[in-house]
Design a protein around this motif. Structure first.
Motif, mmCIF file in Angstrom:
data_model
loop_
_atom_site.group_PDB
_atom_site.id
_atom_site.type_symbol
_atom_site.label_atom_id
_atom_site.label_comp_id
_atom_site.label_asym_id
_atom_site.label_seq_id
_atom_site.Cartn_x
_atom_site.Cartn_y
_atom_site.Cartn_z
ATOM 1 N N ILE A 34 2.865 -10.228 12.872
ATOM 2 C CA ILE A 34 2.842 -9.074 13.781
ATOM 3 C C ILE A 34 4.151 -8.286 13.662
ATOM 4 O O ILE A 34 4.149 -7.040 13.661
ATOM 5 C CB ILE A 34 2.616 -9.550 15.235
ATOM 6 C CG1 ILE A 34 1.202 -10.144 15.368
ATOM 7 C CG2 ILE A 34 2.807 -8.402 16.231
ATOM 8 C CD1 ILE A 34 0.949 -10.832 16.698
ATOM 9 N N LYS A 35 5.268 -8.983 13.536
ATOM 10 C CA LYS A 35 6.569 -8.316 13.383
ATOM 11 C C LYS A 35 6.588 -7.478 12.107
ATOM 12 O O LYS A 35 7.053 -6.325 12.107
ATOM 13 C CB LYS A 35 7.682 -9.361 13.349
ATOM 14 C CG LYS A 35 9.076 -8.751 13.219
ATOM 15 C CD LYS A 35 10.143 -9.842 13.218
ATOM 16 C CE LYS A 35 11.534 -9.220 13.091
ATOM 17 N NZ LYS A 35 12.588 -10.273 13.056
ATOM 18 N N GLU A 36 6.043 -8.031 11.032
ATOM 19 C CA GLU A 36 6.000 -7.315 9.756
ATOM 20 C C GLU A 36 5.141 -6.057 9.869
ATOM 21 O O GLU A 36 5.503 -4.988 9.353
ATOM 22 C CB GLU A 36 5.436 -8.251 8.680
ATOM 23 C CG GLU A 36 5.379 -7.626 7.280
ATOM 24 C CD GLU A 36 4.760 -8.580 6.267
ATOM 25 O OE1 GLU A 36 4.301 -8.097 5.219
ATOM 26 O OE2 GLU A 36 4.735 -9.807 6.537
ATOM 27 N N LEU A 43 7.751 0.263 14.685
ATOM 28 C CA LEU A 43 7.547 -0.050 16.096
ATOM 29 C C LEU A 43 8.474 -1.191 16.484
ATOM 30 O O LEU A 43 8.516 -2.228 15.826
ATOM 31 C CB LEU A 43 6.093 -0.465 16.362
ATOM 32 C CG LEU A 43 5.017 0.590 16.049
ATOM 33 C CD1 LEU A 43 3.627 -0.018 16.183
ATOM 34 C CD2 LEU A 43 5.159 1.783 16.988
ATOM 35 N N GLY A 44 9.241 -0.987 17.569
ATOM 36 C CA GLY A 44 10.126 -2.042 18.047
ATOM 37 C C GLY A 44 9.428 -2.973 19.029
ATOM 38 O O GLY A 44 8.255 -2.770 19.388
ATOM 39 N N ASN A 45 10.155 -3.985 19.491
ATOM 40 C CA ASN A 45 9.622 -4.945 20.464
ATOM 41 C C ASN A 45 8.277 -5.519 20.014
ATOM 42 O O ASN A 45 7.254 -5.383 20.690
ATOM 43 C CB ASN A 45 9.472 -4.292 21.842
ATOM 44 C CG ASN A 45 10.794 -3.791 22.388
ATOM 45 O OD1 ASN A 45 11.838 -4.437 22.211
ATOM 46 N ND2 ASN A 45 10.772 -2.627 23.027
ATOM 47 N N HIS A 46 8.289 -6.153 18.852
ATOM 48 C CA HIS A 46 7.034 -6.658 18.297
ATOM 49 C C HIS A 46 6.364 -7.697 19.199
ATOM 50 O O HIS A 46 5.167 -7.935 19.105
ATOM 51 C CB HIS A 46 7.291 -7.267 16.913
ATOM 52 C CG HIS A 46 8.066 -8.546 16.961
ATOM 53 N ND1 HIS A 46 9.442 -8.587 17.001
ATOM 54 C CD2 HIS A 46 7.644 -9.844 16.998
ATOM 55 C CE1 HIS A 46 9.847 -9.837 17.049
ATOM 56 N NE2 HIS A 46 8.779 -10.628 17.038
ATOM 57 N N GLU A 47 7.161 -8.320 20.104
ATOM 58 C CA GLU A 47 6.572 -9.340 20.990
ATOM 59 C C GLU A 47 5.598 -8.716 21.996
ATOM 60 O O GLU A 47 4.821 -9.431 22.657
ATOM 61 C CB GLU A 47 7.668 -10.114 21.735
ATOM 62 C CG GLU A 47 8.557 -9.275 22.639
ATOM 63 C CD GLU A 47 9.718 -8.632 21.883
ATOM 64 O OE1 GLU A 47 10.542 -7.974 22.523
ATOM 65 O OE2 GLU A 47 9.794 -8.823 20.643
ATOM 66 N N ASN A 48 5.635 -7.376 22.142
ATOM 67 C CA ASN A 48 4.709 -6.689 23.052
ATOM 68 C C ASN A 48 3.420 -6.275 22.355
ATOM 69 O O ASN A 48 2.601 -5.547 22.942
ATOM 70 C CB ASN A 48 5.373 -5.443 23.655
ATOM 71 C CG ASN A 48 6.503 -5.806 24.602
ATOM 72 O OD1 ASN A 48 6.495 -6.892 25.191
ATOM 73 N ND2 ASN A 48 7.470 -4.914 24.749
ATOM 74 N N PHE A 49 3.243 -6.712 21.093
ATOM 75 C CA PHE A 49 2.049 -6.324 20.339
ATOM 76 C C PHE A 49 1.256 -7.570 19.926
ATOM 77 O O PHE A 49 1.762 -8.693 19.941
ATOM 78 C CB PHE A 49 2.444 -5.515 19.100
ATOM 79 C CG PHE A 49 3.009 -4.161 19.426
ATOM 80 C CD1 PHE A 49 2.172 -3.059 19.559
ATOM 81 C CD2 PHE A 49 4.389 -3.994 19.619
ATOM 82 C CE1 PHE A 49 2.692 -1.813 19.862
ATOM 83 C CE2 PHE A 49 4.916 -2.751 19.918
ATOM 84 C CZ PHE A 49 4.065 -1.654 20.045
ATOM 85 N N ALA A 50 0.002 -7.322 19.568
ATOM 86 C CA ALA A 50 -0.877 -8.405 19.108
ATOM 87 C C ALA A 50 -1.910 -7.808 18.169
ATOM 88 O O ALA A 50 -2.035 -6.579 18.039
ATOM 89 C CB ALA A 50 -1.561 -9.085 20.289
#
Length: 740
Positions: A34-36, A43-50
């Motif tokens: 997801i970070k990649e 897009l920053g804050n990859h922990e807010n994405f899925a």
């Protein structure tokens, strides 16, 4: 060169951007992938994405289900489940009707995913929805007249989200207030209500009753049969199905002594069991179901067929009390019924006590009871002490004598005038026939979970079981005459009658008259022809050389079956985790390692489309540690409290593996076939005999085929010693078209 098995090629979408083609390494953590993806779109804050599956389900990709991603899958980058849940939690509290409606619509869709559901429930989302139903929607009641469609949609999406969230089994049903139950019940009791709201409300009430004994009592105080009947008179089959499901649930969960219907469910709790048929007739429930559901031009779907089957089973189960009640030979009221049978048959009145000597009266009674076909001529009450069928047989005989008097008198007098050796004993026949009909209709057993076997003809009469008996007792008398049977042939006649009834029921007659006409075509002569035809299709190898050949081949066939079972265990099976609701949406997978030494298993979020790889199953059980395989009611998970242990169908699919330290791995097979495969395979691993019905069937089929092949006349035909060679692989596979 094919790509590595751990690399999956997918497309990933992001709103407002062109989709990206990526190769996902399944060995990498999902968070790293997801970070990649986020970095690719800055897009920053990859922990807010899925990642989500980009189809109608929109299910989130997690570490547990990521193995389901296939080459060519389309995924979508979206906000994380927690972020989405938090946003929707805030949006559904908006003061704007339009914004609130849109948020509830999104919530209803997102709640189907258990990953999202867990996050939303952790935010106390269920409580928020119940508060909205209890009080929040009242703020919009005033707007209902001018914004009725909007109000209906608002409530519909609220209830849909609630149903979807509860179906995951995360929250207990016992936590809901009486105010919430009253509100849901009010939507059902209203004469005019939005169809979607009504359907969801019925579904919620059904779940409440099935999942909580305490809620059963509360729901029973709010719902009346009179208010449910109008929902059956409409044309929406889904609403009709849920309505019958609520009736079935109330009936199924009622205490044994209280399983009754009445105008008000609370009032019915003190009704005697025998009043059930009378109450059903009063409310016209049966006739309404017959005319508006069974004879409706709309074809009956599987779920409706199941609910009709459940209602049929529960209705017949009302007979269980009489079926298991022995007659008291000293009870004068019960003996009076036998006197009534004698009076109707021989047109005699009960003689006063002073008429003739006691011996003369006893002799007269004994003679008449013998003509009536009782086994005990002196005191026929003793005949009804056998359970089953108990007093139910006497009830049927009295019904036949009163409602089909001409046929009753004809049968009794006809047989009493025959020679002793050819008379058909009416009393004994009625008792055995009643017992047989109870076995055929499985009186006293709980309904099967996935069965759809309802018979329309049983909905055509308020006393369908008694009428069914009346038709069958006349059939029995007719078959007895056709077979020229004697008392020694009694069991043979009963076997033929059972076959006639079963063959007629298989044709699913629409009425009792149609059932009767089908039986007319199944005379004893016709049954003999059918049996002869079936025998002709089955070669009968009984000579000694053939039997010796069978014994020689049998071990080879058994080894073949054993290898097939072990191969199936290596492929693995998806098992279900059953809750008290009929919906099953939780799964786990188990498979045997290729070297037959380890069982791999683990939880799944949804049913897989193919095999689940070993490395994605977290838990292992060495075969060497397995001590025994336990089946049925002896399994630990079948001894636990709850509705499961009473469901015969689930009991027949349950098995457990006992391993070291008295630990258990509990299974409930998806069907009888998988149950047989797994119990056979596990027994084979333990060096025990495979005894399932499936093994017996396979043995018979394969043995018959092998015998026929070996006995073929193969004159002038050369059979090669070795199988033909496998063709070489083609140089390329360009001719293959992958339609996926």
């Amino acid at each position: 060169m094919p790509p590595p098995a751990d690399i999956v090629k997918v497309a990933i979408e992001w709103p407002g951007a062109f989709p990206k083609l990526m190769e996902i390494d399944q060995k990498k953590p999902l968070s790293a992938i997801i970070k990649e993806v986020c970095e690719g779109w800055s897009l920053g804050n990859h922990e807010n994405f899925a990642l989500q599956v980009a189809d109608a389900t929109n299910f989130y990709i997690t570490e547990k289900n990521r193995s389901d991603i296939k080459n060519g899958s389309i995924l979508r980058l979206t906000t994380s489940p927690y972020q989405t849940a938090a946003q929707l939690h805030e949006r559904i509290q908006s003061s704007s009707m339009d914004a609130k409606l849109e948020a509830l619509k999104d919530l209803a869709s997102a709640s189907r995913d258990i990953t999202f559901a867990i996050e939303f429930i952790n935010l106390d989302g269920i409580s928020l929805l119940t508060q909205m139903v209890e009080s929040g929607t009242e703020r919009y009641q005033k707007l209902q007249k001018i914004m009725k469609p909007c109000f209906g949609d608002l409530l519909s999406f609220t209830l849909t989200a609630f149903v979807e969230l509860m179906d995951h089994g995360i929250v207990s049903w016992d936590t809901f207030s009486v105010a919430f139950i009253k509100k849901i019940a009010s939507y059902v009791n209203k004469s005019a209500m939005d169809a979607a709201v009504l359907q969801r409300s019925l579904a919620i009430l059904e779940s409440m009753v099935l999942n909580s004994q305490d809620l059963y009592h509360k729901v029973a105080q709010e719902i009346t049969i009179g208010q449910l009947i109008p929902h059956l008179q409409g044309t929406d089959q889904d609403i009709q199905t849920y309505t019958i499901a609520v009736i079935n649930a109330l009936f199924l969960k009622a205490p044994e002594e209280r399983r009754q219907f009445d105008e008000h469910m609370l009032d019915i709790l003190n009704c005697p069991l025998t009043e059930m048929a009378h109450i059903l007739a009063q409310k016209q429930l049966r006739s309404i179901i017959l005319s508006n559901v069974i004879r409706s031009p709309t074809p009956i779907n599987d779920e409706m067929a199941h609910q009709l089957y459940v209602l049929q089973v529960l209705t017949f189960n009302l007979l269980e009390d009489r079926m298991m009640t022995k007659m008291d030979p000293q009870d004068q009221a019960q003996r009076d019924i036998i006197f009534e049978l004698r009076r109707i048959a021989f047109d005699v009145e009960c003689e006063p006590n002073n008429s003739g000597s006691m011996e003369k009266r006893k002799s007269m009674y004994t003679r008449d009871y013998k003509k009536l076909g009782f086994i005990n001529h002196v005191n026929p009450a003793v005949d009804f002490t056998q359970i089953p069928p108990g007093m139910l047989a006497l009830d049927n005989m009295l019904y036949f004598a009163r409602h089909h008097q001409d046929a009753y008198v004809r049968i009794v007098l006809e047989n009493s005038s025959r020679e002793d050796k050819h008379e058909c004993p009416f009393g004994r026949s009625s008792i055995e026939l009643t017992k047989m009909l109870c076995e055929i209709l499985k009186v006293g057993e709980l309904p099967g979970e996935n069965c759809h076997d309802f018979h329309p003809m049983f909905f055509t009469h308020d006393r369908s079981f008694e009428e069914f008996f009346c038709i069958c007792i006349q059939l029995l008398n007719k078959t007895w005459k056709e077979m020229r049977a004697t008392s020694e042939d009694f069991n043979k006649v009963m076997q033929v009658v059972r076959e006639q009834i079963m063959r007629a029921l298989t044709l699913k007659p629409n009425s009792l008259d149609q059932f009767k006409s089908r039986l007319q075509n199944l005379s004893y002569t016709e049954i003999l022809k059918i049996r002869q035809s079936e025998r002709m299709n089955q070669e009968d190898f009984q000579s000694r050389p053939i039997l010796e050949l069978r014994e020689k081949i049998q071990p080879e066939i058994m080894e073949l079956i054993k290898q097939q079972r072990l191969n199936r265990l290596c492929e693995g099976t998806c098992f279900r985790k059953i809750s008290s609701r009929r919906r099953q949406d939780k799964f786990w997978y188990c498979r045997l390692s290729p070297n037959h030494k380890v069982l791999h298993y683990g939880d799944l979020e949804e049913s897989p489309q193919g095999e689940v790889p070993h490395d994605s199953l977290q838990d292992k059980l060495p075969v060497a540690d397995i001590k025994a395989v336990i089946t049925g009611k002896d399994c630990p998970h079948m001894k636990e409290k709850g509705a499961l242990k009473q469901n015969k169908e689930v009991l027949e699919l349950a098995f457990s593996v006992l391993y070291e330290s008295d630990e258990y791995l509990n299974f409930i097979a998806p069907d009888k076939h998988e149950y047989c495969v797994w119990t056979d395979g596990l027994n084979a691993l333990l060096g025990k005999e495979m005894t399932s019905d499936y093994t017996k069937s396979d043995m018979d089929t394969l043995l018959s085929m092998e015998m026929k092949l070996r006995l073929l006349d193969l004159e002038n035909i050369q059979i090669p010693e070795a199988p033909p060679p496998i063709p070489k692989e083609p140089s390329n596979y360009d001719f293959v078209y992958d339609c996926n």
